[in-house]
Scaffold this motif. Structure first.
Motif, short mmCIF file in Angstrom:
data_model
loop_
_atom_site.label_atom_id
_atom_site.label_comp_id
_atom_site.label_asym_id
_atom_site.label_seq_id
_atom_site.Cartn_x
_atom_site.Cartn_y
_atom_site.Cartn_z
N ARG A 19 -106.71 46.57 -41.17
CA ARG A 19 -107.96 47.28 -40.91
C ARG A 19 -109.04 46.86 -41.91
O ARG A 19 -110.19 46.63 -41.54
CB ARG A 19 -107.73 48.79 -40.98
CG ARG A 19 -106.88 49.34 -39.85
CD ARG A 19 -106.99 50.86 -39.76
NE ARG A 19 -106.49 51.51 -40.96
CZ ARG A 19 -105.23 51.87 -41.15
NH1 ARG A 19 -104.33 51.62 -40.22
NH2 ARG A 19 -104.85 52.49 -42.27
N ARG A 22 -110.20 43.21 -41.10
CA ARG A 22 -111.13 43.14 -39.97
C ARG A 22 -112.54 43.53 -40.42
O ARG A 22 -113.53 42.87 -40.07
CB ARG A 22 -110.67 44.05 -38.84
CG ARG A 22 -111.55 43.95 -37.60
CD ARG A 22 -111.14 44.94 -36.53
NE ARG A 22 -109.81 44.67 -36.01
CZ ARG A 22 -108.74 45.42 -36.23
NH1 ARG A 22 -108.84 46.52 -36.99
NH2 ARG A 22 -107.58 45.11 -35.72
N GLU A 26 -115.66 40.85 -40.46
CA GLU A 26 -116.84 41.11 -39.64
C GLU A 26 -118.10 41.17 -40.48
O GLU A 26 -119.17 40.70 -40.07
CB GLU A 26 -116.66 42.41 -38.86
CG GLU A 26 -115.61 42.32 -37.76
CD GLU A 26 -115.37 43.65 -37.07
OE1 GLU A 26 -114.77 43.64 -35.98
OE2 GLU A 26 -115.77 44.70 -37.63
N ASP A 68 -98.53 37.73 -33.07
CA ASP A 68 -98.91 39.01 -32.47
C ASP A 68 -99.96 39.73 -33.32
O ASP A 68 -100.89 40.35 -32.79
CB ASP A 68 -97.68 39.91 -32.30
CG ASP A 68 -96.70 39.37 -31.27
OD1 ASP A 68 -97.09 38.50 -30.46
OD2 ASP A 68 -95.53 39.82 -31.29
N THR A 69 -99.78 39.64 -34.64
CA THR A 69 -100.73 40.28 -35.54
C THR A 69 -102.10 39.63 -35.42
O THR A 69 -103.13 40.32 -35.40
CB THR A 69 -100.23 40.19 -37.00
OG1 THR A 69 -98.96 40.82 -37.09
CG2 THR A 69 -101.20 40.89 -37.93
N ARG A 70 -102.12 38.32 -35.36
CA ARG A 70 -103.40 37.61 -35.18
C ARG A 70 -104.07 38.04 -33.89
O ARG A 70 -105.29 38.27 -33.84
CB ARG A 70 -103.17 36.10 -35.18
CG ARG A 70 -104.45 35.28 -34.99
CD ARG A 70 -104.19 33.80 -35.13
NE ARG A 70 -103.17 33.34 -34.19
CZ ARG A 70 -102.66 32.10 -34.20
NH1 ARG A 70 -103.08 31.22 -35.10
NH2 ARG A 70 -101.74 31.76 -33.32
N GLU A 71 -103.29 38.18 -32.84
CA GLU A 71 -103.83 38.61 -31.56
C GLU A 71 -104.38 40.03 -31.64
O GLU A 71 -105.41 40.36 -31.04
CB GLU A 71 -102.74 38.53 -30.48
CG GLU A 71 -103.21 38.84 -29.08
CD GLU A 71 -104.13 37.77 -28.51
OE1 GLU A 71 -104.88 38.08 -27.57
OE2 GLU A 71 -104.09 36.63 -29.02
N SER A 72 -103.70 40.90 -32.41
CA SER A 72 -104.13 42.30 -32.51
C SER A 72 -105.45 42.47 -33.23
O SER A 72 -106.13 43.50 -33.05
CB SER A 72 -103.05 43.11 -33.23
OG SER A 72 -103.01 42.80 -34.61
N LEU A 73 -105.83 41.49 -34.04
CA LEU A 73 -107.12 41.59 -34.74
C LEU A 73 -108.29 41.49 -33.78
O LEU A 73 -109.39 41.96 -34.10
CB LEU A 73 -107.22 40.48 -35.79
CG LEU A 73 -106.47 40.71 -37.10
CD1 LEU A 73 -106.54 39.46 -37.97
CD2 LEU A 73 -107.03 41.91 -37.85
N GLY A 74 -108.07 40.88 -32.62
CA GLY A 74 -109.16 40.73 -31.68
C GLY A 74 -110.11 39.64 -32.11
O GLY A 74 -109.89 38.94 -33.11
N PRO A 75 -111.23 39.50 -31.40
CA PRO A 75 -112.19 38.44 -31.75
C PRO A 75 -112.90 38.74 -33.08
O PRO A 75 -113.35 39.86 -33.31
CB PRO A 75 -113.18 38.46 -30.58
CG PRO A 75 -113.07 39.85 -30.02
CD PRO A 75 -111.64 40.26 -30.21
N LEU A 76 -112.96 37.74 -33.94
CA LEU A 76 -113.65 37.85 -35.22
C LEU A 76 -114.62 36.68 -35.35
O LEU A 76 -114.41 35.62 -34.74
CB LEU A 76 -112.66 37.84 -36.38
CG LEU A 76 -111.75 39.07 -36.53
CD1 LEU A 76 -110.74 38.85 -37.65
CD2 LEU A 76 -112.57 40.32 -36.79
#
Length: 325
Positions: A19, A22, A26, A68-76
């Motif tokens: 969290r 991210r 951002e 999976d963790t990288r995917e969970s971060l979403g677009p950055l």
């Protein structure tokens, strides 16, 4: 903050690191490296086929976990990459931070080993002893919001402590957060050296003058910061214990993050973190961002030499399980 290293151990505590990562990525458009360290096997016994198979399964599971963790971060806004290494976790974290030139290392105060309570985990302690850049200590529990809505910023009146202000302005502007600037004035307490009544009155008189000067100082800093951040408040405290006072006011004011520089007016470049920053890293119950004010090239050369004497290097995952550390 161009490159952020995030330390993950597949425990629930890692969620707090993600969290924060991210939010930072951002705010600064930073590149993010997600790191997991697999421990090496103990002893030097020859690996059996079963051991090798178990190692390969574990390696694939960890690689999938990072994906999976990288995917969970979403677009950055910046690139997100993963790194999987083996060895002693703290040592490999420090080596990786140096290798990639991480501007910020994010890790949790406690990890997968089950360390609990209020004490800082052993891995975090080791990392902070040798960390080459800024650190963000995430907390696995508590009411702090992410992204933060209120920052407490510690200033001791030195130009060095003020070097954190551009970073504070960027973070606060990104999320419309409130900034509370805090300065703690030492409250004289009687001792064997300071016991005479007249001396105590003089000491308290001086502390009162310092307090008034501190209020004017924070007002000037606030005026500068208001050009970029819409909501800035100030607070001057008169306390016998400066370090604990910062933690107490952060808890009382409902802060979501405490920010300060690694060193203050009495900077000892031989220490990665000064006494105030070290105390807060050890005892903070809120997320803590410690900005490294000393350039990486100027940090204690003796420390870097001692680190290299242990021949610590990044250990890539091999095709077979390691036979020892």
């Amino acid at each position: 903050m161009r490159h952020v290293l995030v330390c993950l151990d597949r425990s629930p505590f890692s969620d707090s690191c993600l969290r924060q990562a991210r939010f930072i990525a951002e705010a600064f458009g930073a590149k993010v490296t997600l790191l997991h360290v697999m421990p090496s096997s103990q002893g030097k016994s020859e690996a059996s086929r079963a051991d090798a198979l178990e190692w390969q399964i574990g390696k694939r599971e960890m690689a999938q976990y990072l994906a999976d963790t990288r995917e969970s971060l979403g677009p950055l806004p910046g690139e997100v990459v993963t790194e999987l290494t083996q060895g002693h976790p703290a040592e490999q974290i420090v080596v990786m931070a140096r290798e990639i030139g991480a501007d910020l290392t994010i890790l949790s105060s406690r990890g997968e080993s089950g360390e609990d309570g209020c004490e800082l985990g052993s891995t975090a302690q080791h990392v902070f002893a040798l960390a080459p850049g800024s650190v963000l200590l995430a907390q696995p529990t508590g009411s702090a919001q992410v992204p933060p809505r209120r920052f407490v910023v510690a200033l001791d009146g030195s130009t060095r402590s003020e070097c954190v202000l551009p970073l504070v302005a960027e973070l606060a502007r990104h999320n419309g957060a409130e900034v509370l600037l805090v300065h703690v004035v030492s409250d004289p307490t009687p001792t064997a050296v300071l016991s005479d009544a007249d001396d105590m009155r003089l000491a308290h008189s001086l502390a009162s003058r310092v307090q008034a000067n501190a209020e004017r100082y924070l007002s000037r800093v606030r005026a500068r910061l208001l050009r970029e951040v819409p909501l800035v408040k100030t607070l001057v405290l008169l306390r016998a214990e400066e370090r604990q006072a910062l933690l107490d006011v952060a808890a009382r004011e409902g802060a979501d993050m405490v920010i300060l520089t690694a060193h203050g007016s009495t900077c000892n470049a031989e220490r990665t973190f000064g006494s105030v920053a070290s105390y807060l890293l050890a005892h903070a119950q809120l997320p803590l961002f410690v900005f490294q004010d000393i350039p990486r090239t100027d940090l204690d050369p003796a420390q870097a030499h001692a680190h290299s004497q242990h021949h610590v290097a990044r250990v890539p995952l091999s095709a077979r399980p390691p036979e020892g550390d």
